[in-house]
Design a protein around this motif. Structure first.
Motif, mmCIF file in Angstrom:
data_model
loop_
_atom_site.group_PDB
_atom_site.id
_atom_site.type_symbol
_atom_site.label_atom_id
_atom_site.label_comp_id
_atom_site.label_asym_id
_atom_site.label_seq_id
_atom_site.Cartn_x
_atom_site.Cartn_y
_atom_site.Cartn_z
ATOM 1 N N CYS A 256 0.699 -1.091 -0.015
ATOM 2 C CA CYS A 256 0.027 -0.050 -0.156
ATOM 3 C C CYS A 256 0.952 1.165 -0.144
ATOM 4 C CB CYS A 256 -0.830 0.020 1.297
ATOM 5 S SG CYS A 256 -1.912 1.643 1.322
ATOM 6 N N PRO A 257 0.723 1.961 -0.882
ATOM 7 C CA PRO A 257 1.572 3.380 -1.119
ATOM 8 C C PRO A 257 1.159 4.346 -0.138
ATOM 9 C CG PRO A 257 0.175 3.451 -3.009
ATOM 10 C CD PRO A 257 0.057 2.051 -2.262
ATOM 11 N N SER A 258 -0.089 4.184 0.444
ATOM 12 C CA SER A 258 -0.557 5.130 1.616
ATOM 13 C C SER A 258 -0.217 4.452 2.935
ATOM 14 C CB SER A 258 -2.029 5.369 1.394
ATOM 15 O OG SER A 258 -2.233 5.986 0.165
ATOM 16 N N SER A 259 0.283 3.559 3.063
ATOM 17 C CA SER A 259 0.785 3.061 4.207
ATOM 18 C C SER A 259 -0.416 2.758 5.166
ATOM 19 C CB SER A 259 1.861 4.052 5.072
ATOM 20 O OG SER A 259 2.929 3.979 4.368
ATOM 21 N N ILE A 260 -1.646 2.331 4.798
ATOM 22 C CA ILE A 260 -2.818 1.917 5.572
ATOM 23 C C ILE A 260 -2.443 0.598 6.161
ATOM 24 C CG2 ILE A 260 -5.082 1.934 5.531
ATOM 25 C CD1 ILE A 260 -5.262 3.495 3.116
ATOM 26 N N PRO A 261 -2.914 0.694 7.398
ATOM 27 C CA PRO A 261 -2.771 -0.664 8.197
ATOM 28 C C PRO A 261 -3.881 -1.428 7.754
ATOM 29 C CG PRO A 261 -3.367 1.151 9.806
ATOM 30 C CD PRO A 261 -2.860 1.621 8.493
ATOM 31 N N LEU A 262 -4.035 -2.032 6.711
ATOM 32 C CA LEU A 262 -5.344 -2.888 6.373
ATOM 33 C C LEU A 262 -5.686 -3.965 7.201
ATOM 34 C CD1 LEU A 262 -4.893 -2.571 2.384
ATOM 35 C CD2 LEU A 262 -6.148 -1.159 3.874
ATOM 36 N N VAL A 263 -4.375 -4.717 7.429
ATOM 37 C CA VAL A 263 -4.791 -5.840 8.370
ATOM 38 C C VAL A 263 -5.273 -5.737 9.622
ATOM 39 C CG1 VAL A 263 -3.760 -8.026 9.373
ATOM 40 C CG2 VAL A 263 -3.041 -7.130 7.044
ATOM 41 N N GLN A 264 -4.940 -4.617 10.228
ATOM 42 C CA GLN A 264 -5.618 -4.090 11.488
ATOM 43 C C GLN A 264 -6.950 -4.002 11.533
ATOM 44 O OE1 GLN A 264 -2.394 -3.637 10.652
ATOM 45 N NE2 GLN A 264 -1.056 -3.431 12.137
ATOM 46 N N TYR A 265 -7.398 -3.155 10.438
ATOM 47 C CA TYR A 265 -8.920 -2.834 10.524
ATOM 48 C C TYR A 265 -9.592 -4.213 10.056
ATOM 49 C CZ TYR A 265 -7.955 2.092 9.496
ATOM 50 O OH TYR A 265 -7.550 3.387 9.775
ATOM 51 N N TYR A 266 -9.038 -5.220 9.250
ATOM 52 C CA TYR A 266 -9.867 -6.359 9.290
ATOM 53 C C TYR A 266 -9.959 -7.137 10.280
ATOM 54 C CZ TYR A 266 -8.234 -5.266 4.295
ATOM 55 O OH TYR A 266 -8.245 -4.684 3.015
ATOM 56 N N ARG A 267 -8.810 -7.248 11.033
ATOM 57 C CA ARG A 267 -8.833 -8.118 12.358
ATOM 58 C C ARG A 267 -9.886 -7.381 13.380
ATOM 59 N NH1 ARG A 267 -2.312 -8.552 13.350
ATOM 60 N NH2 ARG A 267 -2.000 -10.274 11.887
ATOM 61 N N ALA A 268 -10.104 -6.125 13.529
ATOM 62 C CA ALA A 268 -11.196 -5.493 14.393
ATOM 63 C C ALA A 268 -12.294 -5.647 13.694
ATOM 64 C CB ALA A 268 -10.585 -3.961 14.241
ATOM 65 N N ALA A 269 -12.737 -5.732 12.440
ATOM 66 C CA ALA A 269 -13.817 -5.738 11.799
ATOM 67 C C ALA A 269 -14.266 -7.211 12.174
ATOM 68 C CB ALA A 269 -13.933 -5.453 10.378
ATOM 69 N N LYS A 270 -13.431 -8.378 11.973
ATOM 70 C CA LYS A 270 -13.882 -9.553 12.152
ATOM 71 C C LYS A 270 -14.105 -9.922 13.807
ATOM 72 C CE LYS A 270 -10.809 -11.937 8.838
ATOM 73 N NZ LYS A 270 -9.680 -12.839 8.743
ATOM 74 N N GLY A 271 -13.547 -9.196 14.684
ATOM 75 C CA GLY A 271 -13.953 -9.273 16.125
ATOM 76 C C GLY A 271 -15.131 -8.622 16.335
ATOM 77 N N GLN A 272 -15.601 -7.427 15.776
ATOM 78 C CA GLN A 272 -16.832 -6.867 15.958
ATOM 79 C C GLN A 272 -17.912 -7.673 15.360
ATOM 80 O OE1 GLN A 272 -16.651 -3.101 13.900
ATOM 81 N NE2 GLN A 272 -15.283 -2.209 15.340
#
Length: 757
Positions: free
Chosen positions: A420-436
């Motif tokens: 990702c050229p914008s350095s977005i921590p995508l995996v962290q977003y996915y983990r949080a969404a899975k938990g929710q």
């Protein structure tokens, strides 16, 4: 063998491998730690339950914690020593939370517990092989930690056709599997033999990346004449993912939300195969594993075969950790690992790497910028997902859209965030969404369970109400039939009566009116009397007196009207006394029969029984005296003496029984027995002198209740009580009520069968 067809996966990346830091030296064996911290949960599923206590001495390989369920695994002592503590200890988790563990103080002897090695695994049945694997506490050593015995004994929709052995080890820095295949290739192949013997696949495929030439050569040599397929794959991250490896080696894709078993495939890590070899042939449980110690903060990167429970600090000291250089300590690789909060955590079964990175080696990511929709993340995703869409849906908490775009197919490899050229921590977003989503689903499951329980309760109440209504109707019908039969009996005159009976005429309108007025006056009087009892006042006393006069006048008017309409039947002298005596005799007989039906009577009941018999005899004597008025012969003096003798005998018998139950001394009992014998003789003399024929006596022996009948009656009572308790409880489940009702029916059936047998 190597020329077989290989398929490619979508996406993937080629980060710097950095494997040469640790793969140039043989596997090392660190010194025995002074203290070992063995967590009770080192696998997916339920944590193990300790089976030792503080102060116990344990041996190497001894089981110290039992599995608590089907998806669970036991835990064994890594060395011999003394159990010094059982409770919360540091645990390798990103949260830094403590977890239950068993602490063992090593005695330095490293003494083994008795083992059960075997020479040929082919002599064991499949169930015995599975039991050895289960008891060894083996969990997947590739990172997930799923109990191996559960994975091997599952019931897939179709048989396993392909067994895949994962030796890819695609993540940068990690070389534990590489060194294991080089140095333990023979044990690896025998472990594969055991798996093939257990599940009987059509083919066995071994996948190794082409950046491990020494491992490929060692495995090829160990295979010998075996027909297993060795596949050397191009190096690409994450080719070692389970679904990605299946696609590369077979061309088949695991369906979204599915498992490899759904397409007839089973995957196992090379480290797991070696552990199976040790458990089956050597009898050794899983108490150690090969772990990579790497990173530029270490002076001597290496691979070690370390005991489970060894403190991470001890291993890093062995590898020459420079605390001044250390910036981050990661358990696992740089792509899928996590930062450890402390050096005090222990090594666990899933620890394949400890990466001690410097600041220059793994610099912190720059601040995230807005997504520019370049599509690089979608190109890199090995699961063919749309990471940018998932990112936007995660930001908006659009859970339905996340599930529709297959969020749970994400393996969290980090390839999207890497490119990702914008350095977005995508995996962290996915983990949080899975938990929710998981949390919401749990709430929905609880709500659905509550709804079902409410509906079951309503259904139980409806059935109970219907049953009550049916019982009420049945009672009403029985009462109506009994009333009709009674009316029919009264309407037919008795053939024994010298004159026909006079039927009671119906009430006239005047009588009905007077009867209603008398009833209302009585009701008003009783209500006023209750108020007077609660609050005595002069007004209430005057009111009660007035109502009493009104009620008396209304009753008198009713009696007068009744007497005027229905002329009294000609009464015979003594009729009222005789009727009262008959009623009293009937009541006494009912009470005597009730006491006779008791299985056992205490002293007070025996005394009451004797008293009632005496009263009954006296009343019967009164009726006999009144018999001449009805044309019956008068009683003679001999008859009177006979009645008195019977009464005396009954009283003496009751006195003796009461004394026997009270535990009287032998002298008193002897006197009572003599009195009883005298009363019996007096009765015989009275019978001889009265001139009446001796009645035919038939002795009926009352059989005691046998133990089987008593037990069946007790079970029936308990079953009925349990059912009523469940029916009254609004929280009872329908299944429990049905089970209690079935138990009651079974108890009734058994009692009926035993009674008629």
């Amino acid at each position: 063998m190597n020329a077989a067809t290989l398929w490619d996966i979508h996406g993937g990346i080629h980060p710097p491998e950095r494997k040469t830091l640790s793969n140039r030296t043989p596997i090392q064996h660190p010194p025995l730690p002074r203290q070992l911290i063995v967590p009770l949960s080192q696998h997916l599923g339920g944590a193990a339950e300790p089976c030792v206590g503080v102060g116990d001495r344990v041996l190497k390989g001894q089981k110290i914690a039992e599995a608590t369920g089907y998806v669970s695994a036991p835990v064994h002592a890594p060395t011999s020593g003394i159990v010094s503590f059982i409770g919360p200890q540091p645990y390798p988790h990103v949260s830094g939370m403590l977890a239950d563990a068993i602490v063992i103080e090593s005695d330095g002897e490293d003494a083994w517990a008795p083992l059960r090695p075997i020479a040929d695994f082919r002599l064991l049945q499949a169930d015995d092989l599975l039991e050895r694997i289960r008891e060894a506490g083996i969990a997947g050593l590739g990172g997930a930690g799923f109990p191996t015995a559960v994975k091997l004994s599952g019931a897939p929709a179709q048989p396993i056709r392909t067994l895949i052995i994962n030796g890819a080890e695609c993540e940068p820095y990690i070389t534990a599997d590489d060194l294991l295949m080089r140095e333990k290739a023979q044990a690896l192949v025998i472990g594969i033999d055991i798996l093939a013997h257990l599940i009987r696949p059509e083919q066995v495929l071994i996948g190794i990346e082409d950046n491990k030439p020494e491992a490929v050569a060692a495995v090829r040599e160990a295979l010998g004449e075996r027909t297993y397929g060795l596949r050397v794959m191009p190096t690409k991250y994450p080719s070692g993912g389970e679904k990605q490896l299946i696609q590369i080696l077979t061309g088949a894709e695991v369906p979204s939300g599915g498992l490899p078993a759904d397409i007839g495939v089973l995957c196992q890590n090379v480290g797991t195969c070696v552990a199976i070899h040790d458990a089956v042939l050597l009898g050794r449980p899983l108490i150690s594993r090969i772990t990579t110690l790497t990173g530029e903060a270490l002076a001597r990167p290496m691979n070690v075969e370390a005991l489970i429970g060894t403190p991470v600090a001890d291993l890093l000291t062995l590898a020459g950790l420079d605390h001044h250089k250390l910036n981050r300590l990661i358990m696992g690789g740089p792509m899928m690992g996590f930062t450890l909060p402390s050096l005090e955590v222990p090594l666990v079964k899933t620890t394949n790497c400890l990466l001690a990175a410097t600041l220059a080696e793994l610099p912190p990511p720059p601040a995230a910028l807005p997504c520019i929709r370049c599509g690089e993340c979608a190109e890199a995703c090995p699961a063919s997902l749309l990471p940018q869409q998932l990112h936007f849906f995660a930001l908006g908490q659009e859970h339905d859209q996340l599930k529709a775009y297959n969020l749970f197919d994400c393996i969290e490899c980090g390839a999207c965030a890497y490119v990702c050229p914008s350095s977005i921590p995508l995996v962290q977003y996915y983990r949080a969404a899975k938990g929710q989503i998981r949390a919401l689903e749990q709430k929905q499951q609880k709500a659905e369970h509550s709804r079902q329980r409410f509906e079951w309760r309503q259904e139980r109440l409806r059935r109970a109400e219907e049953q009550k209504e049916a019982d009420r109707k049945a009672r009403a019908e029985r009462a109506a039939r009994a009333k009709a039969a009674q009316a029919e009996t009264r309407s037919v005159p008795s053939q024994d009566d010298p004159a026909p009976q006079v039927q009671k005429a119906g009430l006239t309108e005047q009588q009905k009116k007077l009867k209603i007025e008398a009833s209302m006056a009585q009701v008003a009087l009783k209500k006023a009397e209750k108020q007077l009892t609660a609050h005595a006042t002069a007004d209430l006393e005057q009111q009660v007196a007035t109502l009493r006069e009104v009620a008396a006048k209304a009753q008198a008017a009713l009696e007068q009207a009744t007497a005027a309409e229905i002329p009294p039947a000609p009464a015979q002298p003594g009729d009222d006394a005789q009727k009262k005596a008959k009623i009293e005799a009937a009541m006494l007989r009912a009470q005597v029969r009730k006491l006779e039906k008791l299985d056992s009577r205490d002293a007070s009941q025996d005394a009451e029984f004797a008293r009632l018999q005496a009263q009954l005899t006296a009343v019967e004597a009164t009726l006999a005296e009144a018999a001449p008025a009805a044309g019956k012969p008068a009683a003679t003096p001999g008859t009177e003496a006979l009645k008195k003798a019977k009464i005396e005998l009954a009283m003496k018998r009751a006195e003796l029984k009461k004394a026997e139950k009270a535990g009287a001394d032998e002298a008193q009992l002897a006197d009572l027995r003599a009195a009883l014998s005298a009363a019996e003789q007096a009765l015989h003399d009275a019978e001889d002198s009265c001139g009446k024929p001796v009645p035919e006596r038939i002795r009926t022996e009352k059989r005691p209740v046998d133990e089987q009948t008593r037990a069946l009656k007790t079970e029936l009572a308990f079953a009925r009580a349990d059912l009523r308790k469940l029916e009254r409880d609004a929280e009872s489940e329908a299944q429990a009520i049905d089970s209690a009702r079935a138990r009651l029916e079974e108890a009734e059936r058994k009692l009926q069968e035993h009674t008629h047998s």
